[in-house]
Write a protein that holds these residues in place. Structure first.
Motif, PDB file in Angstrom:
ATOM      1  N   LEU A 429      58.204 112.028  -9.234  1.00 52.02           N
ATOM      2  CA  LEU A 429      57.027 112.092  -8.550  1.00 52.02           C
ATOM      3  C   LEU A 429      57.447 111.615  -6.886  1.00 52.02           C
ATOM      4  CD1 LEU A 429      53.877 112.422  -8.029  1.00 52.02           C
ATOM      5  CD2 LEU A 429      53.479 110.084  -8.688  1.00 52.02           C
ATOM      6  N   ILE A 430      58.102 110.521  -6.952  1.00 48.34           N
ATOM      7  CA  ILE A 430      58.473 109.930  -5.464  1.00 48.34           C
ATOM      8  C   ILE A 430      59.395 111.221  -4.789  1.00 48.34           C
ATOM      9  CG2 ILE A 430      59.816 108.237  -4.379  1.00 48.34           C
ATOM     10  CD1 ILE A 430      58.960 106.198  -6.606  1.00 48.34           C
ATOM     11  N   SER A 431      60.275 111.608  -5.539  1.00 44.44           N
ATOM     12  CA  SER A 431      61.260 112.669  -4.950  1.00 44.44           C
ATOM     13  C   SER A 431      60.437 113.914  -4.543  1.00 44.44           C
ATOM     14  CB  SER A 431      62.371 112.872  -6.053  1.00 44.44           C
ATOM     15  OG  SER A 431      63.106 111.939  -6.420  1.00 44.44           O
ATOM     16  N   GLY A 432      59.624 114.330  -5.408  1.00 42.32           N
ATOM     17  CA  GLY A 432      58.642 115.477  -4.814  1.00 42.32           C
ATOM     18  C   GLY A 432      57.750 115.221  -3.625  1.00 42.32           C
ATOM     19  N   CYS A 433      57.215 113.930  -3.379  1.00 45.39           N
ATOM     20  CA  CYS A 433      56.470 113.735  -2.386  1.00 45.39           C
ATOM     21  C   CYS A 433      57.323 113.518  -1.127  1.00 45.39           C
ATOM     22  CB  CYS A 433      55.783 112.206  -2.621  1.00 45.39           C
ATOM     23  SG  CYS A 433      54.661 112.321  -3.923  1.00 45.39           S
ATOM     24  N   TYR A 434      58.646 113.010  -1.358  1.00 49.12           N
ATOM     25  CA  TYR A 434      59.593 112.813  -0.380  1.00 49.12           C
ATOM     26  C   TYR A 434      60.091 114.451   0.407  1.00 49.12           C
ATOM     27  CZ  TYR A 434      63.920 112.349   2.212  1.00 49.12           C
ATOM     28  OH  TYR A 434      64.882 112.356   3.099  1.00 49.12           O
ATOM     29  N   ASN A 441      59.822 120.675   2.811  1.00 48.55           N
ATOM     30  CA  ASN A 441      60.783 121.697   2.306  1.00 48.55           C
ATOM     31  C   ASN A 441      60.312 121.867   0.972  1.00 48.55           C
ATOM     32  OD1 ASN A 441      62.756 123.605   1.242  1.00 48.55           O
ATOM     33  ND2 ASN A 441      64.385 122.631   2.237  1.00 48.55           N
ATOM     34  N   THR A 442      59.169 122.901   0.955  1.00 49.81           N
ATOM     35  CA  THR A 442      58.492 123.038  -0.422  1.00 49.81           C
ATOM     36  C   THR A 442      59.452 123.847  -1.567  1.00 49.81           C
ATOM     37  OG1 THR A 442      56.457 123.527   0.810  1.00 49.81           O
ATOM     38  CG2 THR A 442      56.408 124.163  -1.709  1.00 49.81           C
ATOM     39  N   SER A 443      60.324 124.675  -1.019  1.00 48.66           N
ATOM     40  CA  SER A 443      61.102 125.411  -1.956  1.00 48.66           C
ATOM     41  C   SER A 443      62.003 124.498  -2.618  1.00 48.66           C
ATOM     42  CB  SER A 443      62.018 126.329  -1.346  1.00 48.66           C
ATOM     43  OG  SER A 443      62.937 127.136  -2.126  1.00 48.66           O
ATOM     44  N   GLN A 444      62.636 123.597  -1.767  1.00 52.25           N
ATOM     45  CA  GLN A 444      63.722 122.419  -2.276  1.00 52.25           C
ATOM     46  C   GLN A 444      62.838 121.387  -3.195  1.00 52.25           C
ATOM     47  OE1 GLN A 444      66.903 122.745  -1.905  1.00 52.25           O
ATOM     48  NE2 GLN A 444      67.828 120.886  -2.524  1.00 52.25           N
ATOM     49  N   MET A 445      61.865 121.378  -2.746  1.00 52.05           N
ATOM     50  CA  MET A 445      61.058 120.424  -3.800  1.00 52.05           C
ATOM     51  C   MET A 445      61.065 120.761  -5.260  1.00 52.05           C
ATOM     52  SD  MET A 445      56.768 119.275  -3.481  1.00 52.05           S
ATOM     53  CE  MET A 445      56.565 120.896  -4.453  1.00 52.05           C
ATOM     54  N   TYR A 446      60.685 121.995  -5.248  1.00 53.91           N
ATOM     55  CA  TYR A 446      60.642 122.515  -6.792  1.00 53.91           C
ATOM     56  C   TYR A 446      61.960 122.598  -7.440  1.00 53.91           C
ATOM     57  CZ  TYR A 446      55.878 124.011  -6.064  1.00 53.91           C
ATOM     58  OH  TYR A 446      54.445 124.131  -6.014  1.00 53.91           O
ATOM     59  N   GLN A 447      62.987 122.776  -6.758  1.00 56.80           N
ATOM     60  CA  GLN A 447      64.403 122.681  -7.155  1.00 56.80           C
ATOM     61  C   GLN A 447      64.745 121.120  -7.731  1.00 56.80           C
ATOM     62  OE1 GLN A 447      67.452 125.068  -6.888  1.00 56.80           O
ATOM     63  NE2 GLN A 447      66.521 126.253  -5.202  1.00 56.80           N
ATOM     64  N   VAL A 448      64.242 120.311  -6.858  1.00 54.74           N
ATOM     65  CA  VAL A 448      64.609 119.028  -6.857  1.00 54.74           C
ATOM     66  C   VAL A 448      63.881 118.227  -8.259  1.00 54.74           C
ATOM     67  CG1 VAL A 448      64.229 116.522  -6.169  1.00 54.74           C
ATOM     68  CG2 VAL A 448      65.429 118.163  -4.605  1.00 54.74           C
ATOM     69  N   ILE A 449      62.720 118.727  -8.388  1.00 54.52           N
ATOM     70  CA  ILE A 449      61.849 118.227  -9.378  1.00 54.52           C
ATOM     71  C   ILE A 449      62.274 118.763 -10.584  1.00 54.52           C
ATOM     72  CG2 ILE A 449      59.524 118.581 -10.545  1.00 54.52           C
ATOM     73  CD1 ILE A 449      58.276 118.454  -7.633  1.00 54.52           C
ATOM     74  N   THR A 450      62.633 120.021 -10.834  1.00 57.87           N
ATOM     75  CA  THR A 450      63.067 120.703 -12.005  1.00 57.87           C
ATOM     76  C   THR A 450      64.599 120.093 -12.333  1.00 57.87           C
ATOM     77  OG1 THR A 450      62.084 122.761 -11.584  1.00 57.87           O
ATOM     78  CG2 THR A 450      63.592 122.847 -13.247  1.00 57.87           C
ATOM     79  N   ALA A 451      65.481 119.790 -11.207  1.00 56.73           N
ATOM     80  CA  ALA A 451      66.708 119.360 -11.725  1.00 56.73           C
ATOM     81  C   ALA A 451      66.573 117.889 -12.288  1.00 56.73           C
ATOM     82  CB  ALA A 451      67.690 119.387 -10.417  1.00 56.73           C
ATOM     83  N   ILE A 452      65.618 117.149 -11.600  1.00 58.77           N
ATOM     84  CA  ILE A 452      65.613 115.879 -12.238  1.00 58.77           C
ATOM     85  C   ILE A 452      65.003 115.917 -13.628  1.00 58.77           C
ATOM     86  CG2 ILE A 452      64.168 113.559 -11.881  1.00 58.77           C
ATOM     87  CD1 ILE A 452      64.302 114.103  -8.823  1.00 58.77           C
ATOM     88  N   LEU A 453      63.994 116.473 -13.886  1.00 54.25           N
ATOM     89  CA  LEU A 453      63.263 116.555 -15.187  1.00 54.25           C
ATOM     90  C   LEU A 453      64.367 116.864 -16.146  1.00 54.25           C
ATOM     91  CD1 LEU A 453      59.796 117.852 -14.586  1.00 54.25           C
ATOM     92  CD2 LEU A 453      60.497 115.486 -14.834  1.00 54.25           C
ATOM     93  N   PHE A 755      72.507 113.018  -7.581  1.00 53.77           N
ATOM     94  CA  PHE A 755      72.589 114.401  -7.270  1.00 53.77           C
ATOM     95  C   PHE A 755      71.371 115.341  -6.980  1.00 53.77           C
ATOM     96  CE2 PHE A 755      77.099 113.640  -8.013  1.00 53.77           C
ATOM     97  CZ  PHE A 755      77.727 114.193  -7.166  1.00 53.77           C
ATOM     98  N   ALA A 756      70.455 115.019  -8.227  1.00 51.28           N
ATOM     99  CA  ALA A 756      69.139 116.029  -8.059  1.00 51.28           C
ATOM    100  C   ALA A 756      68.405 115.430  -7.309  1.00 51.28           C
ATOM    101  CB  ALA A 756      68.710 115.549  -9.541  1.00 51.28           C
ATOM    102  N   VAL A 757      68.099 114.161  -7.045  1.00 43.56           N
ATOM    103  CA  VAL A 757      67.224 113.630  -5.811  1.00 43.56           C
ATOM    104  C   VAL A 757      67.550 114.118  -4.572  1.00 43.56           C
ATOM    105  CG1 VAL A 757      66.074 111.529  -4.899  1.00 43.56           C
ATOM    106  CG2 VAL A 757      66.601 111.524  -7.403  1.00 43.56           C
ATOM    107  N   SER A 758      68.903 114.082  -4.400  1.00 40.44           N
ATOM    108  CA  SER A 758      69.217 114.682  -2.920  1.00 40.44           C
ATOM    109  C   SER A 758      69.416 116.108  -2.541  1.00 40.44           C
ATOM    110  CB  SER A 758      70.729 113.958  -2.701  1.00 40.44           C
ATOM    111  OG  SER A 758      71.816 114.627  -3.755  1.00 40.44           O
TER     112      SER A 758
END
Length: 799
Positions: A429-434, A441-453, A755-758
């Motif tokens: 949640l925190i990473s997605g908000c960031y 960067n909405t596109s990157q947000m989805y990739q970050v969220i998915t990679a973390i999960l 790596f996922a968060v970044s």
């Protein structure tokens, strides 16, 4: 759209069950819902009537089960009004089914208990056969929606191969979709692509990618949805919850971008993600199968049974080598290892290990005796009529009556996994908000969220305990220490007080120096004495039997009675014998200091056999090693004649107690536990059964007799008692390996999360790394346990 079960969320693929305007996939789910909603199990029949289910089923369908020939083939055990039967029920498919089938005793008063083996789709039921027929039981199960499958295969007790190809089909579909979606998405990866034809059909490609991903999302990932939904219904978080959120995030974002023409989305990553996750699940299943720790009788029976050859010669053979038609001898206190016919002897069978009720059942020559019964009386000659049933004997050892506290490590693992998921969701949640509000960067947000999960999966954490302790169990078994379960290994690592029995534990049964003192015995009296001793399993009885230099004429012994901790009473050729302690034969002379077995014939004290015990080799070295890190006590049923010698053998801090009855030993262990000590009791299964059960870890010593002891946590080959310090050492190493695996799992997740968060980790790569972490844990656990086992037991093997 397929209907889903209201309770467990599974798709309804066969006949549905309707109740209270809701749809259920099975009667198990319906019934659990009823019970949870109305909180009253006893209303079961009334609730079934409301649902239109007949409680009796088709009464005529299973009548054939009451035919004696078929009944005897199907049941596991039937004696004294109690019958055990194992039935194949293919419709068992979820936790609700298991819960309902294991609650049968609360629904039907004629059922004593029931246990489900989920992977084999079987249920073992004990019921009151004196008032309830097997056909009635089968009809009752059918009325619940769990119709048993009874055919020639189940009647012959052949274990069918249970092959589930669903996962392989899902992997195939996901792999096919992944390959084709990657091919369709490839043109967009070419920067500066000016191919007009490719651009012209780009929208068609996106539609095809969407259609190919649908079966992957709707079917291949269905297990993750069911698991997550079941957890949510019970207000819990499980390991599949983050994965489901990641799948939804990728899929719906991909649909949005493809529909509005922004890009091809992440259909390729999504299909690849599920393909590699399913491959990881397949790997885990195969690994569990290859390292299966569901052990058979060979892994916990280091002992032998006395077989009678055709030429009437006796020899000890391993139980694993028993065949139908073999004749064996069973002495007082021994367990019958397989179904058999009584050939000779007075059989008084105690079936408490099977039914939980301790009373004797008399058997006559020619009658059947079931495996698991214990003889209480004279020696029996039996003929084996069924092979040794490993699963049946394993269930005896793991009977609920002999279970102790749960594993602490399992509790730790479950707790860590639960909080792990909660923390990961917060980080997501925190990473997605960031990435959405700060980086824009909405596109990157989805990739970050998915990679973390996906990458932050505690699967490796959950694998640490079963693989490590399971491997240690195998190593211990190879070194003739046979533990009941992995919890025993964990408890051994925490033991701080070792309590030893003396006779038959530290001493050797067949290596005693024996001398006779008293009135000389005639040849006839010696033969009668030997005939009585032949029936006993007590270490002193076995030693004296071997010592007596007279032929074994197998005389008829009547009214045999062995009182644990005291002695034996029996009649032979009209003479009444008492063999045992001085108090048992009412000896009135001077107090005796040496270890002795007194003989009384027809009320007259004849004499005594004096035993000079010979201790097992290397006992002083083993005691010295153990005493470095543990407190030691010695409890002996003998007198204190060897006290001075034992004081030299044991450290000065050792507590020595003599003239201890079985009850005294049990009470002493209770006192130690109240002081906070974690106790390991090492003794024989005959006199020390109560103490073995009371202790935190009970170890039964077995030499060449049938010492199967359900109250023990482990069985140790008598020749390897000198390795006891090594067994304790390897158990402590096992726990260290578990924590090492924990740390590696946490380290892996921390690196992956960073790596996922970044934003430097793509979901597809995360999906590949997730099973890699499990592989790593299994590999490290296996290597460390094997190396540790080799180092620890290397010296023991040399000696």
């Amino acid at each position: 759209m397929d209907k889903k079960c209201f309770h467990c969320g599974q798709e309804i693929v066969s006949e549905e069950v309707n109740f209270d305007d809701k749809v259920f996939c099975c009667n198990g789910c319906k019934t659990v819902y009823e019970i949870l909603s109305q909180n009253h199990l006893n209303n079961f029949y009334e609730l079934n009537k409301q649902a239109g289910i007949k409680p009796d089923g088709d009464k005529n369908y299973f009548e054939f089960l009451d035919t004696p020939e078929i009944f005897n083939k199907i049941i596991d055990y039937s004696e004294d009004g109690t019958t055990l039967v194992t039935l194949k029920i293919p419709v068992i498919h979820c936790t609700s089914c298991v819960w309902l089938l294991e609650s049968l005793k609360n629904i039907n008063s004629k059922i004593l208990y029931s246990t489900v083996h989920f992977t084999n789709k079987t249920v073992q039921i004990a019921y009151k056969s004196s008032t309830y027929k097997l056909s009635e039981l089968a009809n009752f199960l059918s009325s619940l929606g769990y119709k048993p499958i009874i055919n020639l295969e189940t009647a012959e007790k052949k274990k069918p191969e249970n092959v589930d190809r669903t996962l392989i089909i899902k992997i195939g579909i996901a792999g096919f979709a992944f390959g084709n979606v990657m091919l369709l998405a490839f043109p967009e990866f070419l920067e500066g692509n000016k191919d007009v034809w490719l651009k012209q059909y780009n929208q068609l490609f996106r539609v095809l990618m969407f259609l190919l991903s649908l079966p992957v999302v709707l079917y291949c990932a269905s297990d993750y949805y069911k698991s997550a939904w079941s957890a949510l219904r019970y207000k819990r978080l499980n390991l599949d919850m983050p994965i489901v959120i990641g799948i939804f995030a990728l899929f719906f974002r991909s649909c949005y971008e493809a529909y509005w023409g922004i890009s091809n989305g992440y259909f390729d990553s999504l299909c690849g993600l599920l393909f590699f996750m399913l491959l990881g699940k397949f790997f885990q299943q195969r690994t569990y199968k290859s390292l299966a720790f569901d052990r058979d009788y060979k892994s916990f029976y280091p002992i032998a049974v006395t077989k009678i050859d055709p030429d009437n010669q006796q020899k000890n053979i391993l139980i694993s080598k028993l065949k139908i038609g073999d004749r064996i001898l069973i002495r007082n206190g021994e367990i019958i290892p397989a179904d058999a016919i009584l050939i000779k002897g007075e059989a008084f069978i105690d079936n408490s290990f099977i039914t939980g009720e301790s009373h004797l059942i008399e058997k006559k020559s020619g009658q059947k005796i079931f495996a698991g019964g214990k003889q209480r009386g004279t020696m029996l000659e039996l003929e084996i009529i069924k092979e040794v049933n490993q699963s049946y004997l394993t269930r005896l050892w793991n009977n609920e009556a002999f279970k102790k506290e749960n594993s602490i490590l399992d509790t730790i693992t479950n707790s860590v996994s639960k909080y792990f998921v909660f923390v990961i969701l917060i980080i997501t949640l925190i990473s997605g908000c960031y990435w959405y509000f700060i980086e824009k960067n909405t596109s990157q947000m989805y990739q970050v969220i998915t990679a973390i999960l996906i990458v932050a999966c505690p699967c490796a954490l959950a694998l640490s305990v079963p693989f490590t302790l399971g491997n240690i169990m195998r190593i211990l078994g190879r070194n003739k220490f046979y533990v009941k379960d992995s919890t025993t290994v964990e408890k051994m690592s925490k033991v701080n007080h070792i309590v030893f029995d003396k006779t038959g534990t530290l001493t050797m049964n067949k290596a005693n120096h024996i001398a006779y003192e008293g009135k000389p015995l005639t040849v006839a009296e010696l033969e009668e004495l030997k005939a009585i001793l032949k029936n006993s399993n007590h270490p002193l009885s076995r030693s004296l039997y071997e010592y007596l230099d007279c032929p074994d004429k197998s005389l008829l012994v009547r009214n045999y009675k062995e009182i644990i901790g005291k002695g034996i009473g029996a009649n032979v050729n009209g003479n009444t014998y008492k063999i045992g302690s001085s108090s048992f034969v009412k000896y009135k002379g001077e107090p005796i200091q040496e270890t002795s077995v007194f003989i009384s014939i027809n009320g007259e004290n004849i004499g005594r056999y004096i035993f000079k015990n010979q201790y097992r080799k290397y006992v002083p070295e083993v005691v010295k090693k153990i005493s470095l890190k543990n407190k030691i006590s010695l409890l002996s049923g003998d007198n204190n004649s060897e006290e001075e010698f034992l004081k030299q053998l044991f450290p000065t801090s050792t507590i020595l107690k003599f003239n201890q009855s079985p009850q005294d030993k049990l009470e002493y262990i209770e006192k130690l536990q109240k002081k906070g000590d974690l106790v390991m009791m090492v003794g024989d299964g005959l006199n020390d059964a109560g103490a073995l059960k009371q202790s935190n870890v009970g170890v039964a010593i077995a030499d060449d007799i049938n010492s199967f002891t359900p109250s023990s946590d482990a069985i140790l080959d008598g020749s390897r008692i000198t390795s006891l310090s090594s067994y304790l050492k390897i158990s402590k190493i096992a726990i260290r390996i578990v924590y090492i695996c924990f740390m590696i799992s946490f380290f892996y997740n921390i690196i992956g999360l960073s790596f996922a968060v970044s934003g430097r980790l793509k979901p597809l790569v995360a999906a590949i790394l997730m099973p890699v972490s499990s592989i790593t844990i299994v590999f490290i656990s296996t290597i460390l346990t094997q190396i540790s086992g080799y180092i620890v037991f290397k010296k023991d093997l040399k000696s």
